[in-house]
Design an enzyme around this catalytic site. Structure first.
Site, PDB file in Angstrom:
ATOM      1  N   THR A 116     -10.903 -23.005 -42.184  1.00 39.58           N
ATOM      2  CA  THR A 116     -12.076 -24.353 -42.722  1.00 39.58           C
ATOM      3  C   THR A 116     -13.277 -23.495 -43.028  1.00 39.58           C
ATOM      4  OG1 THR A 116     -13.444 -25.933 -41.909  1.00 39.58           O
ATOM      5  CG2 THR A 116     -13.020 -24.172 -40.308  1.00 39.58           C
ATOM      6  N   TYR A 140     -16.930 -25.677 -33.564  1.00 37.07           N
ATOM      7  CA  TYR A 140     -15.800 -25.902 -34.384  1.00 37.07           C
ATOM      8  C   TYR A 140     -15.398 -24.664 -35.397  1.00 37.07           C
ATOM      9  CZ  TYR A 140     -12.465 -27.528 -37.965  1.00 37.07           C
ATOM     10  OH  TYR A 140     -11.741 -27.849 -38.899  1.00 37.07           O
ATOM     11  N   GLY A 280     -26.736 -29.279 -38.428  1.00 39.26           N
ATOM     12  CA  GLY A 280     -25.820 -28.243 -38.931  1.00 39.26           C
ATOM     13  C   GLY A 280     -25.222 -28.505 -40.182  1.00 39.26           C
TER      14      GLY A 280
END
Ligand code: UDP
Length: 322
Positions: A116, A140, A280
């Site tokens: 990602t 993540y 974020g």
């Protein structure tokens, strides 16, 4: 050459589209999915389906002899990754290491992994290259980066031919395969929910970013272009090497531009209200996909944002009427 493949997460959004494209290309596919977020009816016809844990179920299948694994199964909610990190370290990292162990034990030669853009965090420069620093700002992204590191060392030590594809913002749909998240956090499906009458308005997370219109800029890529990069990655993977490719169109669109495009496509006014920034969220995330273009021969064919939104809208309407 037709390959025999396992697709973990093949009942999910990107996994189901990729499975459909693999089958069309003549490959044999077994989908492994625990249905925690996927849907059994999203598994394309023609694929064998095994319900189970990505590591455990794959490990018990690998003895049948497979040419490769495409590993999509993952926890992927950024917000949740901050409040429940264990779910990401166990569900993403530990599961993937166990999958790598099983592949090593069975001598499975190829791996394509869903990485990602979140592995990069706040970029120093734009567009983002694979050589850019990786400093994820959420769990993540950190979990996916940890897996990327593990893949590098397994590839070197055990001769695995591995490719990580770092997705930017995936959108659009393919036939009956599209985004069907129970907890929807992504911009385009949320905006389309307003057009469908399932949501009052869309919240714009921050209008004070240092961008042209003050809203955050992202690189939206059609899910079919993304899926097709996986087929190329399988062909170009080299034993003992772990290659990393960014996948995006190289063009940024702001949240305002996305909402405006959705208005044009749907003909709905789509009310929007400004809300605080989401923690974020970097201001701008745009990919340089030069490496994928040069080494994989990949070229996005569906880069136009209006077309991407139109496909997502068609899918949303078909689901509503189904
Ligand atoms: N976004 C927004 N409202 C929403 C959902 C997302 O303004 O309801 C913004 C988000 O802050 C980001 C962009 O849209 O700048 C894309 O967010 P998304 O969650 O789709 O993907 P991400 O870039 O986080 O992977």
């Amino acid at each position: 050459m037709a390959l025999k493949l396992i697709v973990t997460g093949g009942a999910g959004y990107v996994g189901s589209v990729c499975t459909a494209r693999l089958l069309e290309a003549g490959h044999e596919v077994v989908v492994v999915d625990d249905l925690s977020t996927g849907h059994a009816d999203a598994v394309p016809d023609g694929a064998r389906f095994v319900e189970g844990d990505a590591a455990e179920a794959t490990a018990s299948l690998l003895g049948e002899g497979f040419d490769g694994v495409l590993h999509f199964a993952a926890k992927s909610l950024v917000g949740e990754s901050m409040t429940d990190p264990a779910k990401y370290w166990h569900g993403n990292v530990i599961t993937s290491i166990r999958l790598l162990d099983a592949m090593r034990d069975h001598g499975t030669p190829r791996l394509v992994f869903s990485s990602t853009a979140a592995t990069y965090g706040e970029p120093e420069s734009s567009p983002i290259k694979e050589t850019s620093p990786t400093r994820p700002t959420n769990t993540y992204g950190a979990s996916k980066l940890a897996i990327d590191h593990a893949i590098t060392s397994y590839a070197r030590a055990h001769g695995l031919a591995a490719v990580s594809l770092r997705y930017f913002n995936v959108a659009g749909a393919y036939g009956s395969y599209g985004e069907r998240h129970t907890t929807e956090t992504h911009l385009i499906p949320l905006v389309l929910q307003v057009a469908s009458g399932n949501r009052e308005d869309v919240k714009i997370f921050g209008d004070d970013y240092p961008t042209d219109d003050g809203t955050a800029v992202r690189d939206y890529i059609h899910v079919v272009d993304l899926a097709d990069a996986h087929l190329l990655a399988l062909q170009h993977a080299v034993a003992g090497e772990h290659r990393v490719y960014n996948l995006g169109n190289g063009t940024g669109f702001s949240v305002q531009q996305v909402i405006e495009t959705c208005r044009e496509v749907t003909g709905h006014p789509i009310p929007a209200a400004v809300a605080p920034r989401r923690a974020g969220d970097p201001a701008v995330l745009v990919a340089s996909s030069d490496r994928a273009r040069e080494e994989l021969g990949w070229k996005p064919e569906r880069a136009d944002l209006t077309g991407i939104v139109a496909d997502a809208w068609r899918f949303a309407q078909e689901r509503r009427n189904a």
